[in-house]
Design an enzyme around this catalytic site. Structure first.
Site, PDB file in Angstrom:
ATOM      1  N   CYS A   1      -6.542  -5.077  -7.832  1.00 56.24           N
ATOM      2  CA  CYS A   1      -6.362  -4.690  -6.429  1.00 56.24           C
ATOM      3  C   CYS A   1      -5.967  -5.876  -5.551  1.00 56.24           C
ATOM      4  CB  CYS A   1      -7.596  -3.974  -5.897  1.00 56.24           C
ATOM      5  SG  CYS A   1      -9.142  -4.838  -6.138  1.00 56.24           S
ATOM      6  N   HIS A   2      -6.165  -7.099  -6.046  1.00 56.69           N
ATOM      7  CA  HIS A   2      -5.715  -8.276  -5.293  1.00 56.69           C
ATOM      8  C   HIS A   2      -4.192  -8.319  -5.189  1.00 56.69           C
ATOM      9  CE1 HIS A   2      -5.909  -9.586  -9.525  1.00 56.69           C
ATOM     10  NE2 HIS A   2      -4.895 -10.377  -9.221  1.00 56.69           N
TER      11      HIS A   2
ATOM     12  N   ASN B   1     -12.522   0.149  -5.753  1.00 61.00           N
ATOM     13  CA  ASN B   1     -12.195  -0.238  -7.124  1.00 61.00           C
ATOM     14  C   ASN B   1     -13.427  -0.823  -7.817  1.00 61.00           C
ATOM     15  OD1 ASN B   1     -11.131  -1.251  -9.505  1.00 61.00           O
ATOM     16  ND2 ASN B   1      -9.724  -2.670  -8.513  1.00 61.00           N
TER      17      ASN B   1
ATOM     18  N   TYR C   1       0.839  -1.203   0.000  1.00 59.00           N
ATOM     19  CA  TYR C   1       0.000   0.000   0.000  1.00 59.00           C
ATOM     20  C   TYR C   1       0.876   1.256   0.000  1.00 59.00           C
ATOM     21  CZ  TYR C   1      -3.927  -3.067   1.215  1.00 59.00           C
ATOM     22  OH  TYR C   1      -4.882  -4.044   1.201  1.00 59.00           O
TER      23      TYR C   1
ATOM     24  N   GLU D   1      -1.981 -16.517 -10.041  1.00 59.75           N
ATOM     25  CA  GLU D   1      -0.865 -15.777 -10.620  1.00 59.75           C
ATOM     26  C   GLU D   1       0.498 -16.267 -10.126  1.00 59.75           C
ATOM     27  OE1 GLU D   1      -1.403 -11.545 -10.443  1.00 59.75           O
ATOM     28  OE2 GLU D   1      -3.428 -11.673 -11.264  1.00 59.75           O
TER      29      GLU D   1
END
Length: 187
Positions: free
Chosen positions: A152-153, A144, A121, A179
């Protein structure tokens, strides 16, 4: 696309559809400018609430149009992403639901944090020239309107914790595992 859907899919409308994904049903909505909203856990109650909010905020009629040309590419790219074959979304996005600092942060996230990477962040706050705004970055993530596509993950706490997530922490874990950032869940 049948003629009935074509007739209703006008520039003044918001086309929407619910699609299945590895993280549950997603509601996708698109204007003539691009994808405007992705919503997690799109059961009937969530759908009803979100559609009312979208119509009120954008001042447009919402038309269920799973065959809409506006939704075809977002649906295709999301399916490819969940199948492991897409690492970067190349969709036109309608940023109408966000502005100011939040939009600046989300645009940086969309272009500056690639598939398989994470950012803190505070790091994201520094990237947009606001080094003391880590909490405000958290608020931007929470607002979002385009999660998954605007990833945003991929934003985590500086100590390695997952942080929060509007779709729930289990959804965040699944996306990060997809991912390759986290190991796949055992069960």
């Amino acid at each position: 696309m049948n003629s009935d859907t074509q007739d209703r899919d006008t520039a003044q409308d918001i086309a929407w559809a619910v699609v299945e994904s590895d993280i549950g049903p997603l509601l996708l909505a698109a204007t003539d400018r691009g994808l405007v909203s992705v919503c997690f856990h799109a059961d009937a109650a969530v759908r009803e609430k979100l559609l009312a909010q979208l119509g009120a905020r954008l001042g447009k009629e919402l038309v269920e149009a799973p065959e809409s040309a506006r939704l075809a590419e977002p649906i295709r790219q999301l399916a490819a992403y969940f199948a492991g074959g897409l690492r970067e979304f190349t969709l036109p996005l309608d940023w109408s639901l966000t502005s100011g600092f939040n939009r600046q942060v989300l645009r940086e996230l969309a272009t500056g944090v690639p598939y398989g990477a994470v950012v803190g962040y505070g790091d994201l706050a520094r990237r947009v020239g606001q080094p003391g705004a880590a909490q405000a970055v958290g608020s931007a993530m929470g607002s979002n309107p385009l999660p998954v596509v605007v990833p945003c993950h991929r934003v985590v706490e500086s100590d390695g914790g997952l942080g929060g997530f509007g779709g729930g922490l289990e959804t965040k874990r699944l996306l990060l595992a997809l991912e390759g950032v986290l190991p796949q869940p055992l069960f």
